[in-house]
Design a protein around this motif. Structure first.
Motif, PDB file in Angstrom:
ATOM      1  N   GLY A   1      57.043  37.460  -0.600  1.00  0.00           N
ATOM      2  CA  GLY A   1      57.017  38.885  -0.301  1.00  0.00           C
ATOM      3  C   GLY A   1      58.276  39.377   0.383  1.00  0.00           C
ATOM      4  O   GLY A   1      58.391  39.320   1.619  1.00  0.00           O
TER       5      GLY A   1
ATOM      6  N   LYS B   1      54.607  45.172   0.388  1.00  0.00           N
ATOM      7  CA  LYS B   1      55.570  44.545  -0.505  1.00  0.00           C
ATOM      8  C   LYS B   1      55.201  44.926  -1.936  1.00  0.00           C
ATOM      9  O   LYS B   1      54.034  45.185  -2.238  1.00  0.00           O
ATOM     10  CB  LYS B   1      55.560  43.018  -0.356  1.00  0.00           C
ATOM     11  CG  LYS B   1      55.889  42.529   1.065  1.00  0.00           C
ATOM     12  CD  LYS B   1      57.309  42.862   1.488  1.00  0.00           C
ATOM     13  CE  LYS B   1      57.609  42.329   2.879  1.00  0.00           C
ATOM     14  NZ  LYS B   1      59.016  42.605   3.290  1.00  0.00           N
TER      15      LYS B   1
ATOM     16  N   ILE C   1      55.512  41.786  -6.716  1.00  0.00           N
ATOM     17  CA  ILE C   1      55.468  40.398  -6.259  1.00  0.00           C
ATOM     18  C   ILE C   1      54.780  39.539  -7.323  1.00  0.00           C
ATOM     19  O   ILE C   1      53.554  39.648  -7.521  1.00  0.00           O
ATOM     20  CB  ILE C   1      54.744  40.282  -4.907  1.00  0.00           C
ATOM     21  CG1 ILE C   1      55.340  41.274  -3.888  1.00  0.00           C
ATOM     22  CG2 ILE C   1      54.829  38.853  -4.400  1.00  0.00           C
ATOM     23  CD1 ILE C   1      56.825  41.116  -3.643  1.00  0.00           C
TER      24      ILE C   1
END
Length: 398
Positions: free
Chosen positions: A144, A174, A177
């Motif tokens: 992340g 985040k 990902i």
């Protein structure tokens, strides 16, 4: 010095006209063959269907199979990792991406980002707790760093971690990902009063969630998600003790970019071979289209760019194995090989005509995937500026 008549030598293999295979050792060829055999048996029959469906059905089972093959963290030493060379790892990445970029992304995020962060920056306790299980595919990790408003400039991240007694409390978001929706742990980078630090965050932590990002038209066989951290509490032992500042996450990104230098060539090779076979079989105007000069020019140009990219990858692999590879040199490889691989896929699509947009052939899938690979782990613009700074001594990022 003896002289051999070149015309008496065996004709080159059309699939390897420059005899690039001669650059490899027997051990390197064996690693490549093992990865290829597993992918042909387990993944190739299904990958187009998985891409179309938008995911791999038994992702945990496949990850464990990849662990049993030894490719997860294969270039790391100890803790259940295979301890293979950077060049062997690169060849594995090439074969993985020849099947699909999403599959190489799974292996790259697991080994070169999540595992590498723990291996390089973690405590001995953290290494003992996580690495062997991750190498076996029993624990899946994600990384992340990128945020909705902090992509190419990760130092501007807004995710924060604050001390609360003996714990850390993390708040932030985040974005984009890989592996996030099914990851067991996340390596989360956050700003603290002591600079940017990394944390191992179990996915079952209260306040942590990883909703999947839907409606992607690229990397569809790879699960991508957000990381949402609302007051996520982790113990002090969750922090990676040796990582402080941007050096921590950037070292991991450099490791992953190296795999992309090789991986992109896999997508290029698959598309080039599909176009070459098609040009020999497709008949128009009474002749195979491979008999026409314009098609031969496309194939020749594609082959040349692949050969040059492969030579660059081998050279960087040898430098990495010798401990001599600089981040700027990885940028050269990522910039060139992804850009040229994408052009090879696009050109291959034109040779296949309308069939080039069908998932019956791998070409449009590779082209769509490479549109993401072109951007992640550093955009074309960022790697161009890295090389530009090296050439001029002037930093042009801001």
């Amino acid at each position: 010095m003896s002289h051999t008549d070149p015309m008496s030598l065996p004709a080159p293999d059309p699939a390897d006209p420059a005899a690039l295979d001669d650059l490899l050792s027997d051990e390197e060829r064996e690693v490549r063959a093992a990865v290829r055999a597993m992918l042909d048996a387990r993944v190739e029959p299904h990958i187009a269907e998985w891409f179309e469906a938008g995911g791999i059905p038994d992702i945990r089972g496949l990850t464990r199979e990849l662990g049993a093959l030894g490719v997860l963290g294969m270039h790391l030493d100890g803790y259940g990792c295979a301890g293979m060379t950077a060049t062997q790892y690169g060849l594995a990445c090439l074969e993985l991406e020849a099947t699909d970029s999403g599959l190489r992304s799974l292996v790259s995020v697991q080994g070169s980002l999540a595992m590498f962060a723990i291996w390089l920056w973690g405590s001995e306790q953290q290494k003992q707790e996580w690495l062997a299980r991750m190498a076996a595919g029993e624990v899946i990790g994600c990384f992340g760093l990128t945020e909705p408003d902090a992509g190419s400039d990760p130092a501007s991240m807004t995710t924060r971690a604050r001390r609360d007694g003996g714990d850390w409390v993390i708040d932030g978001r985040k974005m984009w990902i890989s592996n996030a929706p099914y990851a067991d742990i996340a390596i989360v980078w956050a700003g603290t009063d002591d600079g940017i630090r990394g944390f191992i965050v179990p996915a079952d932590s209260p306040g942590f969630s990883a909703p999947e990002i839907r409606h992607k038209l690229s990397l569809r066989a790879s699960a991508t998600g957000e990381l949402v951290l609302d007051g996520v509490r982790v113990p002090a032992s969750a922090m990676l003790p040796e990582a402080r500042g941007m050096k921590g996450p950037l070292s991991c990104l450099n490791e992953a970019r190296y795999g992309i230098v090789w991986g992109a060539l896999g997508a290029a090779r698959s598309s080039l071979e599909a176009a070459r076979r098609y040009a020999r079989e497709r008949v128009q105007f009474g002749r195979p289209i491979g008999a026409f000069q314009l098609t031969q020019q496309k194939l020749a140009d594609m082959s040349l760019e692949y050969i040059k990219g492969y030579l660059l990858a081998v050279h960087l692999g040898r430098r990495k194995d010798a401990g001599l590879l600089r981040p700027e040199q990885v940028s050269i490889g990522k910039l060139n090989n992804v850009r040229e691989a994408l052009e090879i896929c696009r050109t291959a699509r034109t040779i296949l005509g309308a069939n080039g947009i069908s998932l019956e052939y791998p070409v449009i899938r590779h082209a769509a995937n490479l549109e993401s690979v072109l951007t992640y782990e550093g955009t074309v613009e960022m790697h161009t500026l890295v090389l530009g700074q090296l050439l001029t001594g002037e930093q042009a990022f801001r």
